[in-house]
Design a protein around this motif. Structure first.
Motif: not given
Length: 149
Positions: A5-30
């Motif tokens: 149970v502890v292992t499954a909860l730890g894996a679920a928590f880790g999965y949710l952390q990976l799916r959380g908000p991320k830093a994404k940038l969009s660039f345009e050069v002129f």
């Protein structure tokens, strides 16, 4: 049984952390741009880079450089032949609110320029240089090609 149970909860928590908000940038050069109504557009005298934070977290833009690479292998390995630092890349100057380092909020745009004399700008517009945008969240810079113009 409790170990499973502890292992499954730890894996679920880790999965949710990976799916959380991320830093994404969009660039345009002129290669030849100008600022109109606060937005960069083509057909102007400036060498501009526009960065938009499309992710869900704040991103810190530390510095901007111009890199020249001899070969594609050098670019992939991160070994530039020439590096030019952009002093005061903010459009409004070094004492402006958008001077670097700059905290870019989600959904916000930052526009910067490379201030060099006209001979250097001609060299940068030959299609051999790349904008290198250094952020606090990455070890290596974001590279965006400066188009030939």
């Amino acid at each position: 049984m409790s170990g499973v149970v502890v292992t499954a909860l730890g894996a679920a928590f880790g999965y949710l952390q990976l799916r959380g908000p991320k830093a994404k940038l969009s660039f345009e050069v002129f290669g030849r741009g100008i600022i109109r109504d606060g937005l960069p557009v083509h057909d102007g005298p400036l060498l501009l880079v526009s960065i938009v934070n499309t992710g869900g977290v704040v991103v810190s833009i530390d510095r901007i450089e111009l890199h020249r690479y001899r070969t594609t292998i050098d670019r992939l390995m991160g070994r530039p032949a020439k590096v030019h630092g952009c002093e005061d890349p903010s459009i409004r100057g070094q004492n402006a609110r958008d001077a670097l380092p700059y905290e870019l909020q989600p959904g916000q745009r930052w526009v910067g320029t490379a201030r060099f004399d006209e001979d250097m700008l001609k060299e940068f517009r030959r299609g051999e240089y790349w904008f290198a945008i250094h952020t606090a969240s990455r070890k290596w810079p974001h590279l965006r090609h400066i188009p030939r113009s």
